[in-house]
Scaffold this active site. Structure first.
Site, PDB file in Angstrom:
ATOM      1  N   GLY A   1       0.551  -1.401   0.227  1.00 23.04           N
ATOM      2  CA  GLY A   1      -0.316  -0.026   0.265  1.00 23.04           C
ATOM      3  C   GLY A   1       1.338   1.340  -0.134  1.00 23.04           C
ATOM      4  O   GLY A   1       1.899   1.594  -0.581  1.00 23.04           O
ATOM      5  N   GLU A   2       0.049   2.458   0.679  1.00 22.74           N
ATOM      6  CA  GLU A   2       1.095   3.584   1.104  1.00 22.74           C
ATOM      7  C   GLU A   2       0.893   4.215  -0.823  1.00 22.74           C
ATOM      8  O   GLU A   2       1.374   5.571  -0.781  1.00 22.74           O
ATOM      9  CB  GLU A   2       2.307   3.489   1.519  1.00 22.74           C
ATOM     10  CG  GLU A   2       2.374   3.003   2.848  1.00 22.74           C
ATOM     11  CD  GLU A   2       4.101   2.684   3.128  1.00 22.74           C
ATOM     12  OE1 GLU A   2       4.874   3.289   2.845  1.00 22.74           O
ATOM     13  OE2 GLU A   2       4.075   1.826   4.292  1.00 22.74           O
ATOM     14  N   GLY A   3       0.547   3.746  -1.703  1.00 23.54           N
ATOM     15  CA  GLY A   3       1.065   4.343  -2.835  1.00 23.54           C
ATOM     16  C   GLY A   3       2.695   3.570  -3.909  1.00 23.54           C
ATOM     17  O   GLY A   3       2.600   4.452  -4.556  1.00 23.54           O
TER      18      GLY A   3
END
Length: 349
Positions: A315-317
C-alpha cells in the site's frame, strides 16, 4: 452527489493520429507492448500528440477503522498514526520511492484517531477520529461520507489549479483491506471468500477470523436492507481515507488529469468511483497487481491490465510511485523517439 461531478470520456478524435505516430516510431509494430497503450491513453487524456507532465503528486490518504479493534488486522490501530509520523519524517517506503521518482508527496489526515497538530507535509482534512465499527453499525453516516468525498475533491482541484496534471494515490489505515474486501464483494458480486486476503500478514487462524467477522458485518447490512449502490456500500463499510480518495479521483478525472492507481485499497476507491462514473477508468493507469486476492476481482471489473506484477502488498502508493517512471517512458518515447521518416530508416516492405 452525481450532480457535483461531470466526467466525460476523452474525445477519440486524436486516436488515429496517436496510433499512427506510435506505429511510425523506429520499431516493429507493437514492439513496446503495454507502453504503447499507455502512451495512447496519455495522449487521449491530454488531447495532444505530445503529452507532458506537470507537478506530479503522490497523495497518501490516512484513516482509522472502527472494525480494526475487533481483530480484522494483524496490527493494532495505533500503527496508523505511527506510520503517518513515519511518512512525515520521510522514513517510509513511499518516501523513498517518491523521492526517487521526483514526485511531490502529500499526506492527508482523512480520519486518523490522533491529533497531529499543524505539520509540514500534512493536509488536515479529518472528518472524524476514525469510523464506527461496521460490525455493529454503518462505518459512517451519509453526511460524513459526502463530506469526505467533497474534501477529497477539493484537494485534487487545488492541485490542478497549481499546475498538477498527474496524481498518484496511496493510503494508510489499519483494517482497510477488510473494508476494501467488503466494498469489492458488494460492487463486483465476487464471493466474499475470494475478496478476503491476509492484509498486513494474518496467519491462517487470523484469516479465518477475519473472514468470519466480515461475513457477520455483511449479514448485519443485508438484514437491514442494505443494497449494492456504491455510495451506500462506501458509507457502510468504507474508511474516511477510501471515501476521500473517491472524491479526489472524481475531481481529478473531471479535470482530465492522469490518475495513477495503486493496489487493492486504492482500487476499491477507483472501483467505487468508476461504478458511479464509468468514464473515470479512461483516466486511470493501473500501476501494479496486488498480492491481495480481491484485487483480481477489481481489475476484472475495471477491465484493467496493470503495469507491474511484483508481488507487492504494502500500500502507501508504493506501486504508483514505482510505475511512474514507466508512465514517463511511455510519454517520452512518443515525444522523443525518431520516426522511420525522420531517422531515414526503411520501414518494412
Amino acid at each position: 452527489m452525481h450532480s457535483k461531478f461531470n466526467i466525460v470520456a476523452p474525445d477519440q478524435g486524436l486516436a488515429a493520429a496517436l496510433q499512427h505516430k506510435i506505429d511510425q516510431k523506429t520499431k516493429p509494430l507493437g514492439a513496446l507492448g503495454q507502453l504503447e497503450q499507455v502512451a495512447k491513453k496519455l495522449g487521449l487524456i491530454q488531447q495532444r500528440l505530445d503529452p507532458q507532465f506537470g507537478q506530479p503528486h503522490l497523495l497518501v490518504f490516512a484513516g482509522d477503522h472502527g472494525a480494526a479493534k475487533a481483530g480484522v488486522s494483524a496490527f493494532p490501530q495505533d500503527v496508523t498514526w505511527q506510520m503517518v509520523e513515519n511518512f512525515l519524517a520521510g522514513g517510509a517506503a513511499i518516501n523513498v520511492f517518491a523521492r526517487q521518482a521526483d514526485m511531490h508527496l502529500a499526506v492527508i489526515d482523512a480520519g486518523v484517531a490522533h491529533d497531529f497538530g499543524k505539520r509540514s507535509g500534512l493536509i488536515n482534512a479529518k472528518v472524524a477520529p476514525g469510523t464506527a465499527n461496521y460490525l455493529e453499525q454503518p462505518a459512517m453516516t451519509v453526511e460524513q461520507c459526502a463530506t469526505a468525498i467533497e474534501r477529497g475533491a477539493e484537494i485534487s482541484r487545488n492541485l490542478f489549479a497549481n499546475g498538477c496534471n498527474i496524481v498518484g494515490f496511496g493510503e494508510m489505515g489499519i483494517g482497510n483491506t477488510a473494508a476494501a474486501s467488503l466494498i469489492t464483494h458488494c460492487l463486483t458480486g465476487v464471493s466474499l471468500a475470494d475478496c478476503v486476503g491476509r492484509g498486513t500478514g494474518l496467519d491462517d487462524a487470523g484469516l479465518v477470523r477475519k473472514q468470519g467477522l466480515l461475513e457477520q458485518a455483511l449479514g448485519r447490512y443485508r438484514a437491514a436492507g442494505g443494497n449494492n449502490e456504491p455510495l451506500a456500500v462506501l458509507a457502510e463499510f468504507g474508511g474516511f481515507e477510501i471515501a476521500m480518495m473517491v472524491g479526489a479521483m472524481l475531481a481529478a478525472a473531471e479535470a482530465k488529469m492522469v490518475l495513477l492507481i495503486d493496489g487493492f485499497i486504492v482500487s476499491s476507491a477507483a472501483l467505487t468511483a468508476a461504478t458511479l462514473f464509468p468514464a473515470l477508468a479512461d483516466y486511470c493507469v493501473f500501476c501494479h497487481r496486488s498480492a491481495e486476492p480481491g484485487h483480481q476481482a477489481q481489475l476484472r471489473a475495471l477491465q484493467a491490465e496493470p503495469l507491474l506484477d511484483l508481488g507487492l502488498r504494502l500500500g502507501e502508493g508504493t506501486g504508483a510511485a514505482l510505475a511512474y517512471p514507466l508512465v514517463q517512458a511511455a510519454a517520452n518515447f512518443l515525444n522523443e523517439m525518431a520516426s522511420f521518416e525522420s531517422a531515414g530508416v526503411s520501414d518494412k516492405a
